[in-house]
Scaffold this active site. Structure first.
Site, PDB file in Angstrom:
ATOM      1  N   LEU A  63       0.817  -1.222   0.000  1.00 11.80           N
ATOM      2  CA  LEU A  63       0.000   0.000   0.000  1.00 11.80           C
ATOM      3  C   LEU A  63       0.849   1.270   0.000  1.00 11.80           C
ATOM      4  CD1 LEU A  63      -2.953  -0.910   2.407  1.00 11.80           C
ATOM      5  CD2 LEU A  63      -2.975  -0.768  -0.091  1.00 11.80           C
ATOM      6  N   ASP A 152       8.974  -9.128   3.567  1.00 11.81           N
ATOM      7  CA  ASP A 152       8.790  -9.075   2.108  1.00 11.81           C
ATOM      8  C   ASP A 152       9.515  -7.910   1.452  1.00 11.81           C
ATOM      9  OD1 ASP A 152       7.691 -10.129  -0.333  1.00 11.81           O
ATOM     10  OD2 ASP A 152       6.527  -8.284  -0.403  1.00 11.81           O
ATOM     11  N   HIS A 179       9.266 -14.205   1.782  1.00 11.89           N
ATOM     12  CA  HIS A 179       9.772 -13.840   0.459  1.00 11.89           C
ATOM     13  C   HIS A 179      11.086 -14.608   0.318  1.00 11.89           C
ATOM     14  CE1 HIS A 179      11.255 -10.683  -2.571  1.00 11.89           C
ATOM     15  NE2 HIS A 179      12.379 -11.276  -2.192  1.00 11.89           N
ATOM     16  N   HIS A 232       4.597 -15.503  -3.242  1.00 13.65           N
ATOM     17  CA  HIS A 232       4.872 -15.525  -4.695  1.00 13.65           C
ATOM     18  C   HIS A 232       5.788 -16.639  -5.195  1.00 13.65           C
ATOM     19  CE1 HIS A 232       8.272 -13.237  -3.144  1.00 13.65           C
ATOM     20  NE2 HIS A 232       7.661 -12.070  -3.153  1.00 13.65           N
ATOM     21  N   ASP A 305       0.484  -9.718  -4.910  1.00  9.60           N
ATOM     22  CA  ASP A 305       1.748  -8.960  -4.800  1.00  9.60           C
ATOM     23  C   ASP A 305       1.607  -7.615  -5.535  1.00  9.60           C
ATOM     24  OD1 ASP A 305       4.268  -8.165  -4.103  1.00  9.60           O
ATOM     25  OD2 ASP A 305       5.312  -9.578  -5.403  1.00  9.60           O
TER      26      ASP A 305
HETATM   27  N1  LIG Z   1       7.403  -7.991  -6.023  1.00  6.27           N
HETATM   28  C1  LIG Z   1       8.116  -6.964  -6.401  1.00  6.27           C
HETATM   29  O1  LIG Z   1       8.664  -7.000  -7.494  1.00  6.27           O
HETATM   30  N2  LIG Z   1       8.242  -5.848  -5.649  1.00  6.27           N
HETATM   31  C2  LIG Z   1       7.735  -5.654  -4.321  1.00  6.27           C
HETATM   32  C3  LIG Z   1       8.550  -6.360  -3.275  1.00  6.27           C
HETATM   33  C4  LIG Z   1       8.287  -7.836  -3.166  1.00  6.27           C
HETATM   34  O2  LIG Z   1       7.147  -8.301  -3.189  1.00  6.27           O
HETATM   35  O3  LIG Z   1       9.235  -8.608  -2.996  1.00  6.27           O
HETATM   36  C5  LIG Z   1       7.681  -4.148  -4.047  1.00  6.27           C
HETATM   37  O4  LIG Z   1       7.552  -3.757  -2.885  1.00  6.27           O
HETATM   38  O5  LIG Z   1       7.710  -3.367  -5.006  1.00  6.27           O
HETATM   39 ZN   LIG Z   2       5.525  -8.171  -2.228  1.00  6.31          ZN
HETATM   40 ZN   LIG Z   3       8.380 -10.404  -2.180  1.00  3.18          ZN
END
Ligand SMILES: NC(=O)N[C@@H](CC(=O)O)C(=O)O
Ligand SMILES: [Zn+2]
Ligand SMILES: [Zn+2]
Length: 430
Positions: A63, A152, A179, A232, A305
Site C-alpha cells: 500500500l 517481504d 519472500h 509468490h 503482490d
Molecule cells: N514484487 C516486487 O517486485 N516488488 C515488491 C517487493 C516484493 O514483493 O518482494 C515491491 O515492494 O515493489
Molecule cells: Zn511483495
Molecule cells: Zn516479495
C-alpha cells in the site's frame, strides 16, 4: 438495511455449496440462502448468470503508506481492492519507515478504518527497519492486531535470527510470510536467467535464487513448528518442495501470483519494465508446475503482490526500474480467464484460492457465505469479456503488463458487511 441477491451461482468452499440460490443480507450478515427468498428488501441485485463468491482476500499487497504515497495510498489501494473484488487485504511492511513496531501498525489500521470499507491488516516486519540485524517488536505488533510477520521485499538472510523470529511467531500462533530470495545469488539479475535474458543482454535471476531459501525456510518451519506461508512461488522446484513438505506434515502454505501463472519470460516483448518483477516471469515448465500445483491443492492461495510504482520510476531502463507490478484490479479476470475458463480450476476452487484459504492462513472468520457469517462477497460475471485498461485503475500504479489484454470475467459488485462498496454499473455510467 436488507440486501437481496437474486439467483446467483453461490460458490462457498467452506460448505461445498455450488448452486443457484437467492441470498438475503440483513444488518451486514448473511441471513438466508435458499432457492427462493420471499422477504422484501431495501435493495435487490439480479445476479442471474453471475458467481457469488466470498469476498476475495489478498494476503500480499503493497500500500506504500507511510512514506511512499506517490506510488499508492491506503485509500487508493482500498479503492483498487474494492474494484478488484477484494474485501480484505494484507499490507506488506516495506514502507518508509518500515512497519516494525506496534504504533506504526496501529497507524495503518486506524487510517484504513477512515479511508475505506476494505479491511486492511498490516503485516509486521521481522527485523527492525528490515535491516536483517535485530528483531522487531513482534509481540507488541501482534497485540496491535498484526496477523503475520514478513520481511517481504527480501529474505532474512541470517538463518539464526530468522529461526528466533519463527519461534516467537510460533509461540504467538501467527504465521510467517516468506519472500524467498538469496540476495547473494542475485548478482544484479533483472529477469529470468534464460534465452530471453541472453537475447536482451540482461543479467538473469536463476530458479536457485528462490529454491535455496524455500528449502531453508521449510526446514526452519519443520524445526520451529511455525506456520510458514511462502509468498509468490514461481519455480517448479518450489512447488515440488511444498508438495513434499505437506506430505511430511510440515505446516506450510503457499501462494502464487496471477502474473506468474499467466506469463512466461518468453512473453517479455523487449525493454519494458512492466515485465520486471520479483520473482521474475519464469519458463513454460515452471508455469505448468504452478498451474498443476494450484489444481492439485499443493498451492493454496492466489495473491496479487500488488506493487505499485510511479510512472517516472518504471520508465527507467530495465536495469534501473524498480521490481513490481500492480495486481488488485486484474487478478480475478486473469484467474478466471487463465485457470477456470481453460479448465484447470473449478469455480469453487477459484473461490477457495482467492478467499477461503487466505482466510484460513490469517485465521479470520471470513471466506465463507454460510448463513450467519459476515456479508463480505463479490458478484462476478464469468461471461463478461473486456479489454484491461490501466487508465481506468483506481490504483495510482498503472504499471501492468496486462494493459490492452483481452480477458473474460468481471467483478460487477463488491459487498462489505452488506454494503455495496463497488458497482460496475456506477463505473460505466460515469
Ligand atoms: N514484487 C516486487 O517486485 N516488488 C515488491 C517487493 C516484493 O514483493 O518482494 C515491491 O515492494 O515493489
Ligand atoms: Zn511483495
Ligand atoms: Zn516479495
Amino acid at each position: 438495511m436488507k440486501l437481496l441477491i437474486k439467483q446467483g451461482r453461490i460458490l462457498d468452499p467452506a460448505t461445498g455449496t455450488d448452486g443457484i440460490y437467492d441470498m438475503l443480507i440483513e444488518d451486514g450478515k448473511i441471513k438466508e440462502v435458499s432457492e427462493n427468498v420471499r422477504s422484501t428488501a431495501d435493495a435487490t441485485v439480479n445476479a442471474a448468470g453471475c458467481f457469488v463468491m466470498p469476498g476475495f482476500i489478498d494476503l500480499h499487497v503493497h500500500l506504500r503508506e507511510p512514506g511512499l504515497t506517490h506510488k499508492e495510498t491506503i485509500m487508493t489501494g482500498q479503492r483498487a481492492a474494492a474494484r478488484g473484488g477484494f474485501t480484505t487485504i494484507c499490507a506488506m511492511p516495506n514502507t518508509k519507515p518500515v512497519i516494525d513496531n506496534p504504533d506504526r501498525a496501529s497507524f495503518v489500521h486506524n487510517k484504513a478504518r477512515h479511508t475505506g470499507k476494505v479491511r486492511v491488516y498490516q503485516i509486521g516486519a521481522v527485523t527492525q527497519g528490515q535491516a536483517g540485524e535485530k528483531l522487531s517488536d513482534i509481540e507488541g505488533m501482534v497485540r496491535a492486531g498484526v496477523p503475520a510477520i514478513s520481511e517481504d521485499g527480501k529474505s532474512v538472510m541470517n538463518a539464526g535470527l530468522y529461526e528466533e523470529a519463527m519461534k516467537i511467531a510460533a509461540a504467538l500462533g501467527i504465521p510467517v510470510f516468506a519472500h524467498c530470495e538469496d540476495i547473494t545469488m542475485v548478482k544484479g539479475g533483472v529477469i529470468n536467467a534464460d534465452k530471453k535474458a541472453n537475447e536482451l543482454c540482461l543479467p538473469g535471476i536463476t530458479n536457485a535464487v528462490e529454491d535455496v531459501i524455500v528449502a531453508r525456510d521449510i526446514l526452519l518451519a519443520k524445526s520451529t513448528g511455525v506456520k510458514l506461508h511462502l509468498c509468490h512461488c514461481s519455480t517448479r522446484d518450489s512447488v515440488q518442495m511444498v508438495r513434499q513438505a505437506k506430505e511430511a506434515g510440515i505446516p506450510v502454505t503457499a501462494e502464487v501470483c496471477p502474473h506468474h501463472f499467466t506469463l512466461t519470460s518468453g512473453d517479455i516483448p523487449g525493454y519494458d519494465s512492466n515485465y520486471k518483477m520479483n520473482p521474475p516471469l519464469r519458463s513454460r515448465e515452471d508455469v505448468d508446475a504452478l498451474i498443476e500445483g494450484l489444481a492439485d491443492g499443493t498451492l493454496d492461495v492466489i495473491a496479487t503482490d500488488h506493487a505499485p510504482h510511479a510512472e517516472n520510476e518504471k520508465s527507467k531502463s530495465m536495469l534501473k526500474a524498480p521490481f513490481g507490478i500492480v495486481g488488485l484490479e486484474t487478478a480475478a479476470a486473469l484467474t478466471y480467464s487463465e485457470l477456470v475458463d481453460k479448465g484447470f480450476l473449478t469455480p469453487l476452487q477459484m473461490a477457495e484460492k482467492m478467499s477461503y484459504q487466505p482466510a484460513r492462513v490469517l485465521n479470520i472468520e471470513r471466506g465463507t457465505l454460510a448463513e450467519g457469517s459476515t456479508a463480505d462477497l463479490v458478484i462476478f460475471d464469468p461471461e463478461a469479456e473486456y479489454t484491461i485498461d490501466a487508465e481506468r485503475f483506481e490504483s495510482k500504479g498503472k504499471n501492468t503488463p496486462f494493459h490492452g489484454r483481452k480477458v473474460k470475467g468481471r467483478v460487477v459488485y463488491t459487498v462489505i458487511e452488506g454494503e455495496i462498496v463497488y458497482s460496475l454499473e456506477d463505473e460505466v455510467s460515469i
